[in-house]
Design an enzyme around this catalytic site. Structure first.
Site, PDB file in Angstrom:
ATOM      1  N   LYS A  63       0.848  -1.204   0.000  1.00 26.60           N
ATOM      2  CA  LYS A  63       0.000   0.000   0.000  1.00 26.60           C
ATOM      3  C   LYS A  63       0.878   1.248   0.000  1.00 26.60           C
ATOM      4  CE  LYS A  63      -3.774   2.052   2.780  1.00 26.60           C
ATOM      5  NZ  LYS A  63      -4.551   1.905   4.033  1.00 26.60           N
ATOM      6  N   SER A  69      -9.494   1.738   3.283  1.00 25.25           N
ATOM      7  CA  SER A  69      -8.674   2.511   2.376  1.00 25.25           C
ATOM      8  C   SER A  69      -7.636   1.702   1.599  1.00 25.25           C
ATOM      9  CB  SER A  69      -7.952   3.614   3.157  1.00 25.25           C
ATOM     10  OG  SER A  69      -7.101   3.058   4.147  1.00 25.25           O
ATOM     11  N   SER A 116      -9.394  -0.682   7.520  1.00 19.78           N
ATOM     12  CA  SER A 116      -8.913  -0.547   6.142  1.00 19.78           C
ATOM     13  C   SER A 116      -8.226  -1.762   5.544  1.00 19.78           C
ATOM     14  CB  SER A 116      -7.979   0.647   6.022  1.00 19.78           C
ATOM     15  OG  SER A 116      -8.743   1.819   5.950  1.00 19.78           O
TER      16      SER A 116
HETATM   17  N1  GLN Z   1     -12.660   4.140   7.043  1.00 21.89           N
HETATM   18  C1  GLN Z   1     -11.995   4.490   8.263  1.00 21.89           C
HETATM   19  C2  GLN Z   1     -11.516   5.918   8.159  1.00 21.89           C
HETATM   20  O1  GLN Z   1     -11.817   6.520   7.198  1.00 21.89           O
HETATM   21  C3  GLN Z   1     -10.839   3.566   8.517  1.00 21.89           C
HETATM   22  C4  GLN Z   1      -9.672   3.885   7.685  1.00 21.89           C
HETATM   23  C5  GLN Z   1      -8.492   3.031   8.000  1.00 21.89           C
HETATM   24  O2  GLN Z   1      -8.592   1.983   8.632  1.00 21.89           O
HETATM   25  N2  GLN Z   1      -7.330   3.512   7.582  1.00 21.89           N
HETATM   26  O3  GLN Z   1     -10.858   6.456   9.002  1.00 21.89           O
END
Ligand code: GLN
Length: 447
Positions: free
Chosen positions: A56, A131, A155
């Site tokens: 990532k 994400s 994420s």
């Molecule tokens: N969707 C959550 C956020 O927007 C989790 C994101 C993540 O785990 N990086 O913060």
């Protein structure tokens, strides 16, 4: 895999950068290492020797762009490797590329990337989740067998669920965050994607372990996760695992409003299957579940507002050479460098931390976080594992939630608690919802 990526990634858009030259050099090196081991009966090559991995784009790879899906870091090329990347290179893995992400890992659909929207390989009209949607889509489309993501509130697990693959977020402190660009430091953990549990276990076992450069990294030995899987899960084995003596908890609070009916049915069937294999299934309660979302959306933005303060165009990030003075330079760099969601989080977090509001919001959220952790401690007195749906819905359509932050935040309603409590979580495919029969349960429209 490079050929397959060239063929498919125009449609899927999983990669921000394909590191073809680096990857081919690493693959040649792996061939040499394998050759050297050949003939030495005692030598056991690392299982990831020569195996391609995607990373990532919030994880630093020396000499490769690391943008975090943001214009702010468009030109950032780290001069060092993240701890996880060093471990992968030591194992002889081949780094195939950097994958798309919501900007600074903030989002649940990978639509918040400043560069491109990643498409779900099962249905190109739908999001892969986020994400870490680029990593999940690359694995699901078989462009790479394993990949790393990061999980602050879901994420890794949520995109794994939406792409029908395995994703694990380890316990906080299990994997070094050195070289992971920070979003919310007390929640961030690097996690692993694979097409089955065994692959994910192999990858996690390779990158896990103590690192003195991350003060929150746990000085504990790493168990052999693959050996721990047992014979029933070994490749090629068809013996059904025996779950006698395993106590499975099903939290009462995870079945309410918001859970898609078809998703609920699939998860129920999986729980029945666990019982059929001998597990003892019982209901548990996690009474503070409803507070996870508000608590997360105070703590994560608060930490993000502090972590992202460094991107001012002077110390780090995009600069604004046209600015007349230093204040305008800061303002322009942040205005141009950050997207709407990141700005929203910085504003929320700055507000929650400001004098007069700190006690009412941030401090209160930290107290409730402790209650949420207490829920899990109490439940794990009674059960060995807790089972529920990773995501309340199957993969949604691209564009469906992007203008409605609350709907987007609700995508992680079942995963956030894990990060707040610091515990590990695994998303395991257990069925399909809405995948047309004629696709034969193969990623749609892909060779
Ligand atoms: N969707 C959550 C956020 O927007 C989790 C994101 C993540 O785990 N990086 O913060």
């Amino acid at each position: 895999l490079l050929d397959r990526t060239a063929q498919l990634d125009d449609q899927i858009q999983a990669y921000l950068a394909v590191l073809a030259d680096q990857a081919l050099a690493q693959a040649a090196e792996a061939d040499v290492r394998r050759q050297e081991l050949h003939g030495d009966d005692l030598a056991v090559p690392h299982p990831l020797l020569g195996v391609p991995v995607a990373v990532k784009d919030v994880i630093c790879v020396s000499g490769a762009p690391t943008t975090c899906g943001s214009r702010m870091l468009e030109n950032f090329v780290p001069p060092y490797d993240a701890a996880v990347v060093t471990r992968l290179k030591d194992a002889g893995a081949v780094l195939l590329g950097k994958t798309n992400t919501d900007e600074f890992a903030m989002g649940s659909s990978t639509e918040n990337s400043a560069y491109q929207v990643t498409h779900n390989p099962w249905d190109l009209q739908r999001v892969p989740g986020g994400s870490s949607g680029g990593s999940a889509a690359a694995v699901a489309a078989e462009m790479v067998p394993i990949a790393l993501g990061s999980d602050t509130g879901g994420s890794v697990r949520q995109p794994a669920a939406l792409c029908g693959i395995v994703g694990i977020k380890p316990t906080y402190g299990r994997v070094s965050r050195y070289g992971l660009v920070a979003y919310a430091s007390s929640l961030d953990q690097i996690g692993a994607f694979g097409r089955d549990v065994r692959d994910a276990a192999l990858l996690l076992g390779t990158v896990a372990g103590h690192d003195s450069r991350d003060s929150t990294s746990m000085p504990l030995p790493v168990p052999d996760y693959v050996a721990g899987l047992g014979a029933g899960t070994a490749l090629g084995a068809d013996a059904a695992p025996d779950l006698n003596g395993v106590r499975v908890g099903v939290p009462r609070e995870y079945w309410g409003e918001g859970l898609d009916e078809a998703v609920g049915d699939v998860v129920r069937a999986a729980i029945d299957q666990l019982a059929a294999l001998g597990a003892e299934v019982r209901e548990v309660s996690l009474p503070h579940t409803d507070y996870a979302l508000p608590v997360y959306y105070l703590i994560a933005p608060a930490e993000c507002s502090a972590n992202l303060a460094r991107y001012d165009g002077v110390r780090f990030g995009l600069s604004a050479p046209d600015a007349p003075d230093i204040w305008e330079a800061y303002r322009l760099a942040r205005e141009r460098g950050f997207g709407a969601e990141v700005k929203r989080r910085i504003m929320l977090g700055t507000f929650a931390l400001s004098a007069g509001y700190y006690d009412a919001f941030y401090l209160k959220a930290q107290k409730v976080r402790t209650l949420i952790k207490g829920d899990f401690d109490a439940a794990f007195e009674q059960v060995d594992v807790i089972v529920g749906s990773t995501s309340p819905t199957p993969a949604f359509k691209i564009g469906e939630k992007v203008d409605d932050p609350m709907q987007m935040y609700l995508s992680d309603v079942f995963t956030l608690s894990c990060n707040l409590a610091g515990i590990c979580g695994l998303s395991l495919p257990c069925g399909f919802v809405g995948v047309p029969e004629e696709t034969d349960h193969k990623p749609a429209q892909l060779p």
